[in-house]
Design a protein around this motif. Structure first.
Motif, mmCIF file in Angstrom:
data_model
loop_
_atom_site.group_PDB
_atom_site.id
_atom_site.type_symbol
_atom_site.label_atom_id
_atom_site.label_comp_id
_atom_site.label_asym_id
_atom_site.label_seq_id
_atom_site.Cartn_x
_atom_site.Cartn_y
_atom_site.Cartn_z
ATOM 1 N N GLN A 70 1.670 -9.643 -1.348
ATOM 2 C CA GLN A 70 1.633 -8.179 -1.301
ATOM 3 C C GLN A 70 0.298 -7.733 -1.891
ATOM 4 O O GLN A 70 0.138 -7.730 -3.108
ATOM 5 C CB GLN A 70 2.783 -7.589 -2.123
ATOM 6 C CG GLN A 70 4.153 -8.124 -1.765
ATOM 7 C CD GLN A 70 5.173 -7.878 -2.867
ATOM 8 O OE1 GLN A 70 4.839 -7.823 -4.051
ATOM 9 N NE2 GLN A 70 6.427 -7.739 -2.483
ATOM 10 N N ALA A 71 -0.645 -7.383 -1.062
ATOM 11 C CA ALA A 71 -1.992 -7.056 -1.530
ATOM 12 C C ALA A 71 -2.310 -5.593 -1.236
ATOM 13 O O ALA A 71 -2.464 -5.200 -0.075
ATOM 14 C CB ALA A 71 -3.020 -7.972 -0.873
ATOM 15 N N VAL A 105 0.108 11.346 0.953
ATOM 16 C CA VAL A 105 0.580 10.006 0.609
ATOM 17 C C VAL A 105 0.833 9.221 1.890
ATOM 18 O O VAL A 105 1.561 9.683 2.778
ATOM 19 C CB VAL A 105 1.875 10.065 -0.229
ATOM 20 C CG1 VAL A 105 2.386 8.659 -0.526
ATOM 21 C CG2 VAL A 105 1.638 10.834 -1.522
ATOM 22 N N ALA A 106 0.200 8.056 1.992
ATOM 23 C CA ALA A 106 0.529 7.130 3.078
ATOM 24 C C ALA A 106 1.852 6.470 2.689
ATOM 25 O O ALA A 106 1.889 5.565 1.855
ATOM 26 C CB ALA A 106 -0.572 6.104 3.261
ATOM 27 N N TYR A 107 2.918 6.955 3.278
ATOM 28 C CA TYR A 107 4.259 6.606 2.808
ATOM 29 C C TYR A 107 4.813 5.351 3.486
ATOM 30 O O TYR A 107 5.450 4.519 2.843
ATOM 31 C CB TYR A 107 5.199 7.785 3.044
ATOM 32 C CG TYR A 107 6.568 7.614 2.439
ATOM 33 C CD1 TYR A 107 6.783 7.895 1.095
ATOM 34 C CD2 TYR A 107 7.642 7.174 3.208
ATOM 35 C CE1 TYR A 107 8.038 7.734 0.524
ATOM 36 C CE2 TYR A 107 8.899 7.009 2.650
ATOM 37 C CZ TYR A 107 9.088 7.289 1.302
ATOM 38 O OH TYR A 107 10.330 7.129 0.736
ATOM 39 N N ALA A 108 4.584 5.231 4.787
ATOM 40 C CA ALA A 108 5.106 4.085 5.536
ATOM 41 C C ALA A 108 4.006 3.526 6.430
ATOM 42 O O ALA A 108 3.193 4.277 6.975
ATOM 43 C CB ALA A 108 6.312 4.493 6.377
ATOM 44 N N VAL A 109 3.990 2.190 6.575
ATOM 45 C CA VAL A 109 2.942 1.504 7.333
ATOM 46 C C VAL A 109 3.594 0.577 8.360
ATOM 47 O O VAL A 109 4.664 0.006 8.117
ATOM 48 C CB VAL A 109 2.025 0.695 6.387
ATOM 49 C CG1 VAL A 109 0.906 0.015 7.168
ATOM 50 C CG2 VAL A 109 1.435 1.599 5.313
ATOM 51 N N GLU A 166 7.028 -2.225 -0.133
ATOM 52 C CA GLU A 166 8.115 -1.885 0.785
ATOM 53 C C GLU A 166 7.801 -2.276 2.224
ATOM 54 O O GLU A 166 8.694 -2.706 2.965
ATOM 55 C CB GLU A 166 8.398 -0.380 0.711
ATOM 56 C CG GLU A 166 9.061 0.069 -0.573
ATOM 57 C CD GLU A 166 10.434 -0.558 -0.759
ATOM 58 O OE1 GLU A 166 11.273 -0.450 0.159
ATOM 59 O OE2 GLU A 166 10.662 -1.175 -1.817
ATOM 60 N N TYR A 167 6.547 -2.131 2.643
ATOM 61 C CA TYR A 167 6.221 -2.277 4.064
ATOM 62 C C TYR A 167 5.290 -3.447 4.372
ATOM 63 O O TYR A 167 5.228 -3.892 5.517
ATOM 64 C CB TYR A 167 5.584 -0.980 4.584
ATOM 65 C CG TYR A 167 6.550 0.176 4.577
ATOM 66 C CD1 TYR A 167 7.446 0.363 5.620
ATOM 67 C CD2 TYR A 167 6.583 1.068 3.510
ATOM 68 C CE1 TYR A 167 8.348 1.421 5.611
ATOM 69 C CE2 TYR A 167 7.473 2.131 3.484
ATOM 70 C CZ TYR A 167 8.358 2.297 4.536
ATOM 71 O OH TYR A 167 9.253 3.339 4.523
ATOM 72 N N PRO A 222 0.358 4.199 -2.479
ATOM 73 C CA PRO A 222 0.963 3.603 -3.677
ATOM 74 C C PRO A 222 1.294 2.129 -3.461
ATOM 75 O O PRO A 222 1.643 1.706 -2.350
ATOM 76 C CB PRO A 222 2.243 4.431 -3.868
ATOM 77 C CG PRO A 222 2.088 5.640 -2.996
ATOM 78 C CD PRO A 222 1.229 5.206 -1.857
ATOM 79 N N PHE A 223 1.219 1.366 -4.536
ATOM 80 C CA PHE A 223 1.547 -0.057 -4.454
ATOM 81 C C PHE A 223 3.020 -0.252 -4.104
ATOM 82 O O PHE A 223 3.390 -1.230 -3.444
ATOM 83 C CB PHE A 223 1.202 -0.745 -5.774
ATOM 84 C CG PHE A 223 1.285 -2.250 -5.719
ATOM 85 C CD1 PHE A 223 0.998 -2.951 -4.559
ATOM 86 C CD2 PHE A 223 1.643 -2.977 -6.850
ATOM 87 C CE1 PHE A 223 1.064 -4.338 -4.510
ATOM 88 C CE2 PHE A 223 1.713 -4.360 -6.818
ATOM 89 C CZ PHE A 223 1.431 -5.045 -5.646
ATOM 90 N N SER A 224 3.864 0.679 -4.531
ATOM 91 C CA SER A 224 5.284 0.581 -4.167
ATOM 92 C C SER A 224 5.458 0.543 -2.654
ATOM 93 O O SER A 224 6.331 -0.173 -2.132
ATOM 94 C CB SER A 224 6.063 1.767 -4.748
ATOM 95 O OG SER A 224 5.531 3.001 -4.285
#
Length: 633
Positions: A553-554, A603-607, A514-515, A508-510
């Motif tokens: 943010q891309a 979902v890839a939640y955190a990077v 965030e990260y 998600p773009f969100s």
């Protein structure tokens, strides 16, 4: 069946798109008898869909009808097995099997053509340009898919007859069966219709004007002693006891298509349809609305080739396709994939597919050409895709400039043209060519992928994986729809509805915000200072957008990066996931984080933020350490 009937279009060809009920059988046999005895249009194909029965049963019933008619020479093309969004269940009006529940078993395997119905419709419209009549007497899903795959489809037809809907009134306040089975499909067809090409036959008008007594059906028409009529009597045996009048829609539509003179009055209508409680207001649709008034009862009753870049099928190196809308962020994503392939022995980019989004599709196509030229990778084929969304097409963005790549005004000579095959067919064919070894990364609207799923329900299962860069995890901080998801909400819904967490990952773009939100100083003066032609061009492509923002943010390059380097993901979550398709929340994501066995997506939640920055610098800076570059210098 009546010697008084006559054809008005003896040189035409005919396709009947149907859903396998007894009413469809009546329409098909009318057409075959009209062809045989009255020099009527030649029935060149049957196309099938879900509706009265499921798709498998519709195929069996097609074969059964052709057997009793002694016309097994007519090909059957299997079509849609479900609606674009949601369908209501069948009422089994003609029995569980659609043809009277006689316990029929096919004498052998049903011979189904390899081409999907929508593709066959398109090819037949080209083969018989200006001569092909299509009679659609089930859900309009196959017709809608043909329209979305080829916007010129309807214009090549002699005519399209659609048996569907009611003229809404106090007498007819509810949705008619065929329209209700796939309202989005009806909308798509209406949106593409022109009055001289499309005639709608509403069921309300058949009911109002063809008040044929059941006794006439049983004791006059039903007493004709032929194998076909005996079969039709059996097919209707479940339905006939339920009614006092005989007013089947499907044979009436076929009769009107074959013998226009039975219609006493045509009306032109501005026609629309309500989709899941939301009235579509984008535009109104002009359709020719057929109203059959005072017809004679007896007269009505009587009528990849895929380019593979030299790769062999036994090449086990992972392959990927980027489905994009060619803004500046897409350009960076494509460059990233190509450079990682070149300098880090990464997966092979085998194709680009285009869609409307950051800019109109014509610009997207040209931008893909430019990116491949700059990257010196014009061997990668481009397949042009959707110019509009499935149902409602929002206005394209100018976030990266009107042309999507910073409005630089640059021109490049010797750009390689797109392939002749469309994006949707290419996606399907590549999934077969590289079954289990192909990843698709979609970083724009999901229209092409959704249409591939609708055309071939096994498409996702053949992929190694599908990565989607779209949506937000909805919260007070992210209360609005995200751009990629918003550009085709129905497409997003189709994809996630068919997803499994082993096959589909969403970033998600969100979570980018965030990260992976970096300072403009880092973007300009660290990444942007790498002395390569690709970065110099990329800086130009993003200038219009970067001037609007306080940070960088891309989403798109990050989505590609997570495919190339899964170790960049710090945390995955599993979600029971969908999107609101209607109302004030249209385009907003629904996430219910659950255990994997209850989820439909990962979902890839955190990077890992710092690792991602290092990755970008390494990949985009790899050229600086290339010995070949030193020799050129």
């Amino acid at each position: 069946f009546s010697p008084e009937a006559r054809s008005v279009c003896s040189k035409k060809k005919l396709v009947i798109d149907h859903d396998g009920g007894a009413d469809d059988a009546f329409a098909i046999t009318i057409s075959l008898l009209n062809e045989k005895y009255f020099d009527g249009p030649k029935l060149v194909a049957l196309t099938t869909s879900f509706g009265n029965v499921n798709l498998t049963q519709a195929n069996i019933n097609s074969d059964r009808i052709l057997r009793v008619s002694e016309r097994l020479d007519i090909p059957i093309y299997s079509g849609a097995n479900k609606a674009f969004i949601e369908e209501m269940g069948s009422d089994r009006y003609f029995g569980l099997d659609g043809l009277g529940d006689t316990g029929y078993h096919a004498p052998g395997p049903v011979d189904i053509e390899m081409q999907p119905a929508a593709v066959a419709l398109i090819e037949l419209s080209k083969k018989y340009r200006g001569e092909l009549i299509v009679v659609a007497i089930g859900p309009a899903t196959n017709i809608a898919l043909a329209v979305k795959l080829d916007p010129h489809f309807i214009h090549r037809l002699a005519h399209l007859y659609v048996g569907s809907g009611h003229i809404y009134s106090e007498a007819y306040p509810k949705a008619e069966f065929n329209a209700a089975m796939d309202p989005e499909a009806y909308h798509i067809v209406a949106d593409s219709a022109v009055a001289d090409k499309v005639t709608v036959v509403p069921f309300s008008q058949v009911i109002e004007t063809l008040k044929i007594p059941i006794e006439w059906r049983k004791n006059v028409l039903g007493k004709i002693d032929t194998p076909i009529m005996r079969a039709l009597n059996v097919y209707e045996r479940v339905a006939l006891p339920k009614e006092t009048a005989w007013n089947l829609l499907d044979p009436a539509v076929a009769a009107i298509a074959l013998y226009n003179e039975i219609v006493d009055e045509y009306k032109d209508s501005n026609n629309t349809i309500i989709l899941e409680g939301c009235k579509v207001t984008k535009k109104r649709f002009r359709l020719r609305l057929t109203v059959a008034v005072d017809c004679k009862d007896e007269m009505v009753a009587g009528q990849l080739a895929v380019t593979v870049n030299g790769s062999s099928n036994d090449d086990k190196k992972p392959k990927f396709i980027i489905d994009n809308d060619a803004g500046g962020d897409d350009a960076m994503a494509i460059f990233l994939g190509l450079l990682y392939e070149k300098y880090f022995d990464g997966p092979k980019l085998v194709a680009l597919t285009t869609a409307n989004g950051n800019t109109k599709e014509d610009n997207v196509y040209h931008n893909n050409q430019k990116v491949l030229k700059v990257a010196n990778r014009q061997d990668v084929p481009i397949y042009r895709g959707s110019k509009e969304s499935i149902v409602t097409t929002p206005k394209v963005s100018d976030y990266y400039g009107v042309d999507g790549l910073g409005d630089t005004g640059e021109t490049f000579p010797d750009l390689v043209p797109a392939q002749t095959e469309g994006a949707v067919n290419a996606l399907i064919n590549y999934s077969k060519l590289y079954e289990g070894n192909l990843t698709v990364i979609t970083i724009g609207a999901l229209t092409n992928v959704a249409l591939a799923i609708k055309l071939d329900p096994n498409f996702l299962s053949r992929l190694s994986h599908l990565y989607i860069g779209a949506g937000h995890i909805h919260s007070e901080k992210y209360p609005l729809p995200e751009f990629n998801a918003h550009m085709d909400v129905e497409a997003y819904h189709i994809v996630v509805k068919n997803a499994t967490p082993d096959k589909v990952t969403i970033f998600p773009f969100s979570q980018t915000k965030e990260y992976l939100s970096f300072s403009k100083d880092w973007r300009f003066n660290t990444l942007g200072k790498l002395d390569t032609e690709i970065i110099k061009e990329q800086n130009k492509y993003e200038k219009v957008a970067l001037d609007k923002e306080e940070s960088w943010q891309a989403l798109d390059p990050a989505t590609v990066a997570l495919y190339l380097r899964p170790d960049l993901v710090a945390e995955y979550k599993y979600s029971k996931h969908d999107v609101y398709v209607c109302g004030d929340k249209r385009g907003i994501m629904k996430h219910d984080f659950v255990e994997k066995d209850k989820a439909n997506v990962r979902v890839a939640y955190a990077v890992k933020s710092e690792d991602y920055k290092v990755f970008l610098l390494n990949v985009f800076g790899a050229e600086l350490n290339d010995p070949a570059r030193s020799k050129k210098a």
